[in-house]
Design an enzyme around this catalytic site. Structure first.
Site, PDB file in Angstrom:
ATOM      1  N   LYS A 267       0.814  -1.212   0.000  1.00 54.04           N
ATOM      2  CA  LYS A 267       0.000   0.000   0.000  1.00 54.04           C
ATOM      3  C   LYS A 267       0.848   1.262   0.000  1.00 54.04           C
ATOM      4  CE  LYS A 267      -4.145  -1.984   2.102  1.00 54.04           C
ATOM      5  NZ  LYS A 267      -5.132  -1.909   3.211  1.00 54.04           N
TER       6      LYS A 267
ATOM      7  N   LYS B 217      -8.259 -10.273  -9.330  1.00 55.12           N
ATOM      8  CA  LYS B 217      -9.328 -10.473  -8.345  1.00 55.12           C
ATOM      9  C   LYS B 217     -10.446  -9.458  -8.563  1.00 55.12           C
ATOM     10  CE  LYS B 217      -8.802 -11.418  -4.031  1.00 55.12           C
ATOM     11  NZ  LYS B 217      -8.421 -11.400  -2.598  1.00 55.12           N
TER      12      LYS B 217
ATOM     13  N   LYS C 261     -13.561  -3.800  -5.604  1.00 55.29           N
ATOM     14  CA  LYS C 261     -14.436  -2.632  -5.585  1.00 55.29           C
ATOM     15  C   LYS C 261     -13.727  -1.388  -6.102  1.00 55.29           C
ATOM     16  CE  LYS C 261     -13.584  -2.483  -0.584  1.00 55.29           C
ATOM     17  NZ  LYS C 261     -14.221  -2.694   0.726  1.00 55.29           N
TER      18      LYS C 261
END
Length: 355
Positions: A115, A217, A220
């Site tokens: 991240k 994957k 969202k």
């Protein structure tokens, strides 16, 4: 001296729409667990600000996750359902755990590396300390089990390391105060205040991939809404996305080996199996040799049958924010009472003067 009673804790961040992957990988399992465990399910809104501090609609997103919990079948009377920021003991224990954990432990967390990317010096301190807050989420209730996916296993291992170091550092005080609880470590029985929380694996979680790219994957954050089935989608949207899902020109094979090298076909077969509660081999047996022009409508019908009632219930619940707030408020009061019972002992173990 007693043993820990079995308690499950889990949570989801209020960021973006929940989708089919979240339902099959987590929510469906949450519902199954509520019949056999004491369960606490949290909307982890404090975690959502570690990577992005400012959210225009954090309150509504928090309500949406709670509505999804309820729409999927979680009973707010049988379980505790609340949002994390209502219970300040999460943050209080997280600070103590920041003093227990070592910087080297945090630097090894692969999610922080992913991240933060190359600009690690510009990442928030909260993002680095995220696993410490996650450990406090679990251990402020002294939870014994957490349902985890592959991406969270390292964080749960860290929670166990933090619990064990706390138990070791304060072993004499824990014993003197009579707060030790029996637990198993391999073949040994030891005593400690915090449990060494175990991962709860309820069968293999289906790996749900993007409807537009079978190598990625379902997410969202994908810019294409056609890549995922949102739990908020109505029946028409669900059927349309299945019809538009990427496939290849070959028919479905007669065995699982025939799915090798066909990621989109493998993904749709896996989704069908997960929704039907069957195996991929059973799906192949039923549709062997059929074209996707036959398989997709069958999958669309099944997806609508399973998901449309959930999306309709989500819309009904979301339309009544007062009801959702009431569920979260009640859950927060119940969670807070449990968390304070833990923290009262933690403060005493550490030696904080609170009288």
């Amino acid at each position: 001296m007693s043993e820990f009673s079995q308690l499950v804790f889990s949570g989801m961040q209020p960021t973006g729409n929940l989708h089919l992957g979240n339902y099959l990988g987590a929510l469906q399992k949450f519902v199954a667990l509520q019949d056999n465990y004491d369960c606490i399910y949290c909307v982890v809104d404090m975690h959502s600000i570690t990577a992005q501090l400012v959210h225009d609609d954090l309150a509504d997103q928090t309500r949406a996750i709670a509505a999804a919990y309820l729409a999927c079948g979680l009973d707010p009377k049988k379980n505790i359902i609340f949002n994390q920021s209502r219970v300040p003991q999460h943050a209080e224990l997280a600070w103590i755990f920041n003093c227990v954990a070592r910087i080297g432990w945090m630097n090894r967390m692969t999610q922080f590396k992913d991240k933060a990317g190359k600009d690690r010096e510009n990442a928030s301190l909260g993002l680095l300390a995220y696993p410490s807050l996650m450990a406090s989420d679990i251990l402020v209730y002294r939870a014994t089990h957490v349902p985890v996916g592959d991406d969270q296993k390292q964080h749960l291992e860290l929670a166990r390391d933090i619990a064990q170091k706390f138990n070791n550092d304060f072993s004499e005080r824990i014993a003197d105060l009579g707060y030790g609880v029996e637990m198993e470590m391999g073949e040994e029985h030891v005593s400690g205040f915090f449990p060494l929380t175990e991962p709860l694996i309820e069968g293999p979680a289906p790996r749900v991939m993007s409807l537009r790219d079978g190598s990625k994957k379902m997410s969202k954050s994908d810019p294409s809404d056609l890549s995922r089935i949102n739990l908020s989608d109505d029946a028409d949207a669900i059927a349309r996305k299945i019809r538009k899902a990427k496939t290849d020109p070959d028919p479905l094979p007669g065995d699982l080996d025939g799915l090798a090298g066909r990621p989109e076909a493998e993904n749709l077969v896996g989704i069908y199996a997960a929704l039907a509660g069957s195996t991929r081999q059973e799906v192949i047996d039923a549709f062997a040799g059929q074209q996707f022009s036959v398989f997709k409508p069958a999958l669309a019908d099944l997806a609508v049958e399973k998901l449309a009632p959930i999306s309709a219930e989500m819309r009904r619940i979301t339309a009544d924010p007062g009801f959702v707030d009431g569920v979260l408020r009640d859950g927060g009061e119940r969670a807070g009472a449990r968390a304070e019972a833990t923290m009262k002992k933690v403060r005493e173990i550490i030696g904080f003067l609170t009288a």
